[in-house]
Scaffold this motif. Structure first.
Motif, PDB file in Angstrom:
ATOM      1  N   GLU A   1      32.933  44.066  43.110  1.00  0.00           N
ATOM      2  CA  GLU A   1      32.568  44.010  41.688  1.00  0.00           C
ATOM      3  C   GLU A   1      31.250  43.250  41.528  1.00  0.00           C
TER       4      GLU A   1
ATOM      5  N   PHE B   1      38.144  43.087  45.982  1.00  0.00           N
ATOM      6  CA  PHE B   1      37.711  43.811  44.771  1.00  0.00           C
ATOM      7  C   PHE B   1      36.626  43.028  44.035  1.00  0.00           C
ATOM      8  N   ARG B   2      36.823  41.709  43.914  1.00  0.00           N
ATOM      9  CA  ARG B   2      35.841  40.884  43.177  1.00  0.00           C
ATOM     10  C   ARG B   2      34.483  40.876  43.887  1.00  0.00           C
TER      11      ARG B   2
ATOM     12  N   ASP C   1      34.150  49.600  36.614  1.00  0.00           N
ATOM     13  CA  ASP C   1      35.342  50.036  37.356  1.00  0.00           C
ATOM     14  C   ASP C   1      35.150  51.435  37.949  1.00  0.00           C
TER      15      ASP C   1
ATOM     16  N   CYS D   1      32.061  46.586  31.294  1.00  0.00           N
ATOM     17  CA  CYS D   1      32.502  45.784  32.441  1.00  0.00           C
ATOM     18  C   CYS D   1      34.018  45.723  32.547  1.00  0.00           C
ATOM     19  N   GLY D   2      34.515  45.590  33.760  1.00  0.00           N
ATOM     20  CA  GLY D   2      35.934  45.304  33.952  1.00  0.00           C
ATOM     21  C   GLY D   2      36.255  43.949  33.322  1.00  0.00           C
ATOM     22  N   GLY D   3      37.531  43.760  32.968  1.00  0.00           N
ATOM     23  CA  GLY D   3      37.931  42.559  32.230  1.00  0.00           C
ATOM     24  C   GLY D   3      37.714  41.242  32.954  1.00  0.00           C
ATOM     25  N   GLY D   4      37.523  41.288  34.287  1.00  0.00           N
ATOM     26  CA  GLY D   4      37.372  40.042  35.032  1.00  0.00           C
ATOM     27  C   GLY D   4      35.915  39.673  35.317  1.00  0.00           C
TER      28      GLY D   4
ATOM     29  N   ARG E   1      41.183  33.047  29.792  1.00  0.00           N
ATOM     30  CA  ARG E   1      39.887  33.721  29.919  1.00  0.00           C
ATOM     31  C   ARG E   1      38.975  33.588  28.701  1.00  0.00           C
TER      32      ARG E   1
ATOM     33  N   PHE F   1      43.203  47.310  44.964  1.00  0.00           N
ATOM     34  CA  PHE F   1      43.947  46.031  44.956  1.00  0.00           C
ATOM     35  C   PHE F   1      45.040  46.050  46.028  1.00  0.00           C
TER      36      PHE F   1
ATOM     37  N   LYS G   1      36.421  48.356  25.846  1.00  0.00           N
ATOM     38  CA  LYS G   1      35.056  48.380  26.415  1.00  0.00           C
ATOM     39  C   LYS G   1      34.635  49.797  26.815  1.00  0.00           C
TER      40      LYS G   1
ATOM     41  N   MET H   1      41.220  43.288  29.234  1.00  0.00           N
ATOM     42  CA  MET H   1      41.709  44.657  29.457  1.00  0.00           C
ATOM     43  C   MET H   1      42.235  45.207  28.132  1.00  0.00           C
TER      44      MET H   1
ATOM     45  N   ARG I   1      46.462  49.344  35.640  1.00  0.00           N
ATOM     46  CA  ARG I   1      45.830  48.036  35.819  1.00  0.00           C
ATOM     47  C   ARG I   1      46.687  47.125  36.690  1.00  0.00           C
ATOM     48  N   PRO I   2      46.193  46.851  37.889  1.00  0.00           N
ATOM     49  CA  PRO I   2      47.024  46.104  38.851  1.00  0.00           C
ATOM     50  C   PRO I   2      47.480  44.738  38.340  1.00  0.00           C
ATOM     51  N   LEU I   3      46.639  44.082  37.529  1.00  0.00           N
ATOM     52  CA  LEU I   3      47.013  42.733  37.083  1.00  0.00           C
ATOM     53  C   LEU I   3      48.127  42.757  36.036  1.00  0.00           C
TER      54      LEU I   3
HETATM   55  C1  S3P Z   1      40.578  43.490  35.486  1.00  0.00           C
HETATM   56  C2  S3P Z   1      40.315  44.465  34.555  1.00  0.00           C
HETATM   57  C3  S3P Z   1      40.218  45.896  34.887  1.00  0.00           C
HETATM   58  C4  S3P Z   1      39.827  46.087  36.341  1.00  0.00           C
HETATM   59  C5  S3P Z   1      40.743  45.315  37.234  1.00  0.00           C
HETATM   60  C6  S3P Z   1      40.739  43.815  36.931  1.00  0.00           C
HETATM   61  C7  S3P Z   1      40.674  42.094  35.021  1.00  0.00           C
HETATM   62  O1  S3P Z   1      39.245  46.504  34.017  1.00  0.00           O
HETATM   63  O2  S3P Z   1      38.515  45.667  36.562  1.00  0.00           O
HETATM   64  O3  S3P Z   1      42.032  45.856  37.077  1.00  0.00           O
HETATM   65  O4  S3P Z   1      40.642  41.179  35.856  1.00  0.00           O
HETATM   66  O5  S3P Z   1      40.781  41.886  33.797  1.00  0.00           O
HETATM   67  P1  S3P Z   1      39.550  46.813  32.454  1.00  0.00           P
HETATM   68  O6  S3P Z   1      39.258  45.585  31.677  1.00  0.00           O
HETATM   69  O7  S3P Z   1      38.576  47.898  32.121  1.00  0.00           O
HETATM   70  O8  S3P Z   1      40.953  47.248  32.351  1.00  0.00           O
END
Ligand code: S3P
Length: 262
Positions: free
Chosen positions: A149, A145-146, A122, A166-169, A225, A137, A103, A99, A206-208
């Motif tokens: 995704e 969510f996953r 996202d 892509c999202g960070g996860g 990660r 979330f 990106k 995050m 960002r919820p995390l």
């Molecule tokens: C996440 C990153 C977020 C988003 C979600 C979970 C992650 O995207 O998909 O909050 O697990 O790293 P960004 O990397 O664009 O913030």
């Protein structure tokens, strides 16, 4: 009526000439692309576009059309860039990373520079769910969510010539990586904890990270990660202290120098 018919015929004749000239111009654009590739020269050149624009508008027989000619040429050059990108990148350019690693920002820059569409996982999920990531979330939980995704990534795997941010996860899941690799080259945007912290401090989207934006927390999560990002990547680009334009140029250069192009 006869007069109108005559004028229409005149337009048709000019259109024929315009199309013929455009086809010829595009053929030359592709020849130049081939030459630049063979001689490892930089492909996209903003100064050259400015030069062309100045040249075509400097000696007009009817200067009252200057604005229209300018508009036309901006579009012609956009189309040329787009066609060149289709030739150069018949695959997706996929951006992964933590995050705040840039990106989405780099995705936008690349998309403008290369005239390639940007798909942001996202944003696609938010559109699908008609809610922002925080709410998804909150209401459905991370596991759900996953799942969404993963479905989104699967749907993207048949795309071509797109920028995918892509999202960070995303990279933590092996199946996602396989889908992304099907038609894509994966770029890991590597960023130092300090810079991620500076960028995300005060962010509540960002919820995390919502209640836990500390350097320690980011460092911990990044440590967990990092190996996934590295393993998934075809190329790693460090973003620290670099301007967006420079990062884009590095990505383009790495991709064009890659021997394993599609
Ligand atoms: C996440 C990153 C977020 C988003 C979600 C979970 C992650 O995207 O998909 O909050 O697990 O790293 P960004 O990397 O664009 O913030």
């Amino acid at each position: 009526m006869i007069e109108l018919e005559k004028l229409r015929k005149e337009i048709n004749d000019w259109d024929e000439k315009i199309v013929e000239a455009f086809e010829k111009r595009m053929e030359v654009v592709l020849k130049i692309l081939e030459y630049k590739r063979n001689h490892s020269l930089p492909i996209f050149h903003q100064d050259r576009e400015k030069e062309i624009l100045e040249k075509v508008t400097s000696n007009l027989k009817n200067p009252s059309f200057k604005g229209e000619i300018e508009e036309l040429y901006i579009e012609i050059m956009r189309i040329s860039r787009k066609r060149q990108s289709i030739e150069l990148f018949p695959y997706n350019i996929v951006l992964i990373g933590f995050m705040g690693s840039g990106k989405s920002t780099i995705g936008k820059w690349l998309s403008e520079k290369l005239e390639m569409d940007l798909l942001d996982t996202d944003s696609l999920i938010e559109d699908k769910m008609k809610r922002n990531i925080n709410l998804i979330f909150q209401e459905y939980g991370e596991e759900y969510f996953r799942k969404i995704e993963k479905n989104t990534i699967k749907e993207l795997s048949d795309e071509k010539n797109k920028i995918i941010a892509c999202g960070g996860g995303v990279a933590l899941n092996e199946e996602n990586i396989q889908y992304l690799k099907k038609n894509g080259k994966i770029i890991y945007l590597e960023t130092k904890v300090e810079n991620i912290y500076d960028r995300l401090r005060g962010d509540t989207s960002r919820p995390l990270l919502k209640n836990s934006i500390t350097k320690e927390y980011i460092k911990d999560l990044l440590n967990k990660r990092e190996a996934y990002y590295q393993r998934a990547a075809d190329f790693i680009i460090s973003t620290d202290g670099k301007e967006e334009n420079k990062i884009c140029d590095e990505i383009i250069m790495k991709l064009l120098c890659s021997k394993t192009l599609y």
